[in-house]
Write an enzyme that holds these catalytic residues in place. Sequence first.
Site, PDB file in Angstrom:
ATOM      1  N   GLY A 105       0.812  -1.213   0.000  1.00  0.00           N
ATOM      2  CA  GLY A 105       0.000   0.000   0.000  1.00  0.00           C
ATOM      3  C   GLY A 105       0.844   1.259   0.000  1.00  0.00           C
ATOM      4  N   CYS A 106       0.214   2.400  -0.288  1.00  0.00           N
ATOM      5  CA  CYS A 106       0.962   3.654  -0.440  1.00  0.00           C
ATOM      6  C   CYS A 106       1.579   4.122   0.877  1.00  0.00           C
ATOM      7  CB  CYS A 106       0.078   4.729  -1.063  1.00  0.00           C
ATOM      8  SG  CYS A 106      -1.475   5.051  -0.195  1.00  0.00           S
ATOM      9  N   TYR A 107       0.756   4.291   1.923  1.00  0.00           N
ATOM     10  CA  TYR A 107       1.310   4.702   3.214  1.00  0.00           C
ATOM     11  C   TYR A 107       2.238   3.632   3.773  1.00  0.00           C
ATOM     12  CZ  TYR A 107      -1.179   9.063   4.158  1.00  0.00           C
ATOM     13  OH  TYR A 107      -1.614  10.362   4.132  1.00  0.00           O
TER      14      TYR A 107
END
Length: 297
Positions: free
Chosen positions: A112-114
């Site tokens: 995921g991005c975070y």
Amino acid sequence: MTAKVFIDGEAGTTGLQIRERLEARDDITLISVDAAERKSPEARAAAFAAADVGILCLPDAAAIEAVALAGDCRIIDASTAHRIADGWTYGMPELPGAQAAIAASDRVANVGCYATGSIALLRPLRDADALPADYVATLTGVSGYTGGGKALIAEYEAGTAPDHFLYATGQNHKHVPEIMEYGRLSQTPFFQPAVGNYAQGMIVQLHLSGAEVSAAQLAEIYAAFYANAPFVDVVDAPDRLSATALNGTNRMEISVLGNGADRITVSATLDNLGKGASGTAVQNLNLMIGAPETAGL
């Protein structure tokens, strides 16, 4: 021989960017479903059957359903559904041993991005024993609004969303389980994300209160960990950090900030739809089909 790739959910923000990165390549043939049949299980099952690799750009529940349709097709799942699931390889190529594991896997859960920024900051310190497993990390970050999906994008495009806001204020963000698993933390971190009034771009910060490690040591640890990572650079701290500086790329920059002594923060800057989503999906695809890791990126 070309690899055949089906992007299930190619009309969404991540799917569109993956397609843009792949459509000009002569080593890949894209398989598509007619727009009128994009929700047809039969049409999608036929596309998976014709593909070597399927990339899922779908909400979690739909991604789980898609895996059932996919049969023997190899899968990269960009949703949250399988990131800590048994039988799935975590798709963050910069982690130790990950490249070989991704290359051999039939089921890859795209990071995921975070989580990309958070794990990128935590894992080198944990592997170097610069932080104990029970360290209670404090992470903050800000992302462009595209990370919130279609509903949030519509709010910003309509001008009804605030310029900046915190969310997941109950400390229950969906990326926390993968951050703990692959950041090698035994204690739940404090994690406070935010959204800014810009489409793409992200900064994640790890605030190292009480950590017994100097700024110079941190820089050495990160430089050693990412010495062979083609898309990660350890750079000097600028006076200003721009969340949009790496937009449109698959790059991530890590900086050591603070006074060099008792107040140290480390930051990761990346494109939430690039290195945080579509770029890493293509990087994982390259590993799975035996292409150069940097192809199309």
